[in-house]
Design an enzyme around this catalytic site. Structure first.
Site, PDB file in Angstrom:
ATOM      1  N   LEU A 108      48.162  53.350  44.432  1.00 48.24           N
ATOM      2  CA  LEU A 108      49.155  53.986  45.382  1.00 48.24           C
ATOM      3  C   LEU A 108      49.411  52.939  46.238  1.00 48.24           C
ATOM      4  CD1 LEU A 108      46.014  56.149  45.253  1.00 48.24           C
ATOM      5  CD2 LEU A 108      47.801  56.594  44.150  1.00 48.24           C
TER       6      LEU A 108
ATOM      7  N   HIS B 202      41.464  53.432  52.951  1.00 51.72           N
ATOM      8  CA  HIS B 202      40.086  53.753  52.318  1.00 51.72           C
ATOM      9  C   HIS B 202      38.757  54.743  52.764  1.00 51.72           C
ATOM     10  CE1 HIS B 202      36.704  51.165  50.204  1.00 51.72           C
ATOM     11  NE2 HIS B 202      36.060  51.460  50.871  1.00 51.72           N
TER      12      HIS B 202
ATOM     13  N   LYS C 262      36.564  44.760  54.241  1.00 53.28           N
ATOM     14  CA  LYS C 262      36.780  45.241  55.165  1.00 53.28           C
ATOM     15  C   LYS C 262      36.656  45.093  56.951  1.00 53.28           C
ATOM     16  CE  LYS C 262      35.269  49.006  52.606  1.00 53.28           C
ATOM     17  NZ  LYS C 262      33.352  49.162  51.650  1.00 53.28           N
TER      18      LYS C 262
ATOM     19  N   GLU D 249      33.848  55.082  46.778  1.00 50.25           N
ATOM     20  CA  GLU D 249      34.667  54.847  47.631  1.00 50.25           C
ATOM     21  C   GLU D 249      36.032  55.157  46.833  1.00 50.25           C
ATOM     22  OE1 GLU D 249      33.395  50.468  48.943  1.00 50.25           O
ATOM     23  OE2 GLU D 249      35.590  50.390  47.050  1.00 50.25           O
TER      24      GLU D 249
ATOM     25  N   ARG E 133      24.030  50.255  46.685  1.00 54.88           N
ATOM     26  CA  ARG E 133      23.405  49.711  47.821  1.00 54.88           C
ATOM     27  C   ARG E 133      23.805  49.873  48.522  1.00 54.88           C
ATOM     28  NH1 ARG E 133      27.790  46.883  49.615  1.00 54.88           N
ATOM     29  NH2 ARG E 133      29.408  46.483  48.068  1.00 54.88           N
TER      30      ARG E 133
HETATM   31  P1  ADP Z   1      36.279  45.774  44.448  1.00 54.94           P
HETATM   32  O1  ADP Z   1      35.019  46.525  43.334  1.00 54.94           O
HETATM   33  O2  ADP Z   1      37.180  44.571  44.096  1.00 54.94           O
HETATM   34  O3  ADP Z   1      36.023  46.168  45.977  1.00 54.94           O
HETATM   35  P2  ADP Z   1      37.465  48.195  44.535  1.00 54.94           P
HETATM   36  O4  ADP Z   1      38.520  48.422  42.890  1.00 54.94           O
HETATM   37  O5  ADP Z   1      36.722  48.571  45.172  1.00 54.94           O
HETATM   38  O6  ADP Z   1      37.533  46.053  44.033  1.00 54.94           O
HETATM   39  O7  ADP Z   1      39.241  47.713  45.183  1.00 54.94           O
HETATM   40  C1  ADP Z   1      39.485  47.208  46.373  1.00 54.94           C
HETATM   41  C2  ADP Z   1      40.956  47.486  47.541  1.00 54.94           C
HETATM   42  O8  ADP Z   1      41.482  47.067  46.308  1.00 54.94           O
HETATM   43  C3  ADP Z   1      40.667  49.029  47.369  1.00 54.94           C
HETATM   44  O9  ADP Z   1      40.145  49.308  48.681  1.00 54.94           O
HETATM   45  C4  ADP Z   1      42.582  48.525  47.663  1.00 54.94           C
HETATM   46  O10 ADP Z   1      42.519  48.459  48.877  1.00 54.94           O
HETATM   47  C5  ADP Z   1      43.095  48.086  46.382  1.00 54.94           C
HETATM   48  N1  ADP Z   1      43.011  48.993  45.441  1.00 54.94           N
HETATM   49  C6  ADP Z   1      42.122  49.179  44.278  1.00 54.94           C
HETATM   50  N2  ADP Z   1      42.671  50.200  43.361  1.00 54.94           N
HETATM   51  C7  ADP Z   1      43.787  50.259  43.622  1.00 54.94           C
HETATM   52  C8  ADP Z   1      44.831  51.449  43.488  1.00 54.94           C
HETATM   53  N3  ADP Z   1      44.817  52.038  42.467  1.00 54.94           N
HETATM   54  N4  ADP Z   1      46.059  51.512  43.854  1.00 54.94           N
HETATM   55  C9  ADP Z   1      46.033  50.873  45.201  1.00 54.94           C
HETATM   56  N5  ADP Z   1      45.301  50.026  45.619  1.00 54.94           N
HETATM   57  C10 ADP Z   1      44.285  49.303  44.551  1.00 54.94           C
END
Ligand code: ADP
Length: 461
Positions: free
Chosen positions: A217, A222, A251, A289, A305
């Site tokens: 995306l 977020h 963050k 999330e 958590r």
């Molecule tokens: P982590 O466990 O490493 O935090 P996440 O799956 O929560 O990994 O993703 C962390 C960040 O990566 C998200 O907050 C976003 O900024 C980016 N991100 C993850 N998946 C996508 C996606 N499908 N499209 C765009 N950005 C993504």
């Protein structure tokens, strides 16, 4: 509806003492909650922290090992031994360290103690992003487009999956975390290399080579939902947060509620999250999330958590999440009348880090003077004070500055005043970065996407 369900691994016994398997501000946050509920908190510390942690009246922390996290806060045997010698009856893992380690949760329960968190089975499923995505699909939670399946080895098949989703796509490690183990692919020419590099990274960093693919995306926000569950099948969502102000997927500022989300949509998504918890037998606190783009929510992962940013929900939803966590672990039923998804007022949290505000390099060392703001609607969660030495061994978070006000605009003004009252001398902090964020008109208007901060930083450099 189908979905995985977990055996009742936890018993929800009453306990009178809690070993806090963490450090820093969160250890003090959990300690306060224990005292308020009449529970005896037991603090542990590494050698580096032992010298710094102010010894509370109920005794100083028990030193469990050397400063390197692997030999202290990640050392399961040392923590379980500390629990035994201090007569602890429960273990609260805080965030980070062992908080999402299913083996640790299991070891705590096997030692006859209560793990203040979800069942090990839930931690295990959510720790594998493919399994998590599949569980969420089964529970009807909207996910980022893409199959909830591991990528095959055959590159032609991988290409077919990417074409099915439509470029750009993102290749992600099933065991990834901390913003690592993912790669954006914008066209077929890049895909073979991207998959090979990410697989190797995943194998080395997470010990798990499985990858999956989903739509990338371009300009999402977020937005995450807080849930709260007991051991009797009750689950509620208690508000949402926007954590789009990020640098390197970390963050920096969080707020509650997420601005501009239609209440009916939030209610529908929040209720889906709560229902997913009921289906999988989740217990305690958790966070779903999502990426939010063009009015739609797409699940990315669940954190099993307490989160760093939990205070913004506490300030706006009128709930003490750590109290609720401890109550749920004791088997108390959730009193659903106390919580609703409706937020009152607006809250922000600034993560104050010991780091250079321009290069972002860590800035450990001794804090000569620390002055924090005060007044109505101000909350400071911190473990530092004058003379505190910030250790190079751990993450650089030294304080969380939280404000609450009736409206978002008032909360922004309150944060600007609070930041101007904050003085940390002797080390560098990211306070100047926070001042810039809270003076940024786009941030002030609400709804910036996850790339906004990095774009702003590039403009100035
Ligand atoms: P982590 O466990 O490493 O935090 P996440 O799956 O929560 O990994 O993703 C962390 C960040 O990566 C998200 O907050 C976003 O900024 C980016 N991100 C993850 N998946 C996508 C996606 N499908 N499209 C765009 N950005 C993504």
């Amino acid at each position: 509806m189908t979905g995985p369900s977990f055996p009742a691994e936890q018993t929800g016994r009453r306990f009178g003492s809690v070993l806090i398997a963490n450090r820093g501000e969160i250890a003090l946050r959990v300690r306060r909650a224990c005292l308020e509920l009449g529970l005896r908190p037991i603090l542990i510390a590494s050698e580096a922290d032992g010298a710094e942690q102010p010894a509370p009246a109920d005794g100083g922390p028990l030193c469990i090992g050397p400063s390197a996290p692997g030999r202290s806060y990640l050392n399961q045997a040392a923590i379980l031994l500390a629990a035994r010698v201090t007569g602890a009856e429960a273990v609260h893992p805080g965030y980070g360290f062992l908080s999402e380690n299913a083996d640790f949760a299991e070891a705590v329960e096997k030692a006859g103690l209560v793990f203040v968190g979800p069942p090990a089975g839930a931690i295990r499923i959510m720790g594998d992003k493919i399994a998590a995505k599949r569980a969420m699909m089964a529970a009807g939670v909207p996910c980022v487009p893409g199959p909830g399946e591991p990528l095959p080895d055959d590159m032609d098949a991988v290409r077919a999956i990417a074409e099915g989703i439509g470029y750009p796509v993102i290749v992600k490690a099933a065991g990834g975390g901390g913003g690592r183990g993912m790669r954006v692919v914008r066209g077929g020419g890049e895909i073979a290399d991207a998959v090979a590099i990410t697989r190797e990274e995943a194998r080395r960093a997470f010990g798990k080579p499985e990858l999956y693919m989903e739509k990338f995306l371009e300009r999402p926000r977020h937005v995450e939902f807080q849930v709260l569950c007991d051991m009797h099948g009750n689950a509620v969502w208690v508000g949402h947060r926007d954590c789009s102000v990020q640098r390197r997927h970390q963050k920096v500022v969080e707020e509650a509620p997420a601005p501009g989300i239609a209440p009916a949509l939030a209610e529908a998504i929040g209720e889906r999250c709560a229902e997913a918890c009921r289906q999988i037998g989740y217990r305690g606190v958790g966070t779903f999330e999502f990426l939010y783009e063009n009015g739609e929510f797409f699940f990315i992962e669940m954190n099993t958590r307490l989160q760093v940013e939990h205070p913004v929900t506490e300030m706006t939803a009128g709930v003490d999440l750590v109290h609720e966590q401890l109550r749920a672990a004791q088997g108390e039923p959730l009193d659903a009348a106390r919580f609703g998804g409706v937020a009152a007022g607006h809250a922000f949290e600034c993560r104050i880090n010991a780091e250079d505000p321009v290069s972002f390099a860590a800035s450990p060392g001794r804090i000569a003077r620390a002055r924090f703001p005060a007044g109505p609607g101000i909350r400071v969660d911190t473990h530092v004070a004058d003379g505190y030495r910030v250790s190079p061994y751990y993450d650089s978070l030294i304080a969380k500055l939280i404000v609450h006000a009736p409206t978002r605009d008032e909360a922004i003004r309150r944060m600007r005043v609070a930041l101007s009252e904050t003085r940390i001398e002797g080390i560098s902090t990211n306070i100047p970065l926070h001042e810039r964020i809270f003076a940024d008109p786009d941030f002030g208007a609400g709804s910036v996407d996850i790339h906004h901060l990095e774009k702003r930083l590039k403009e100035v450099d």
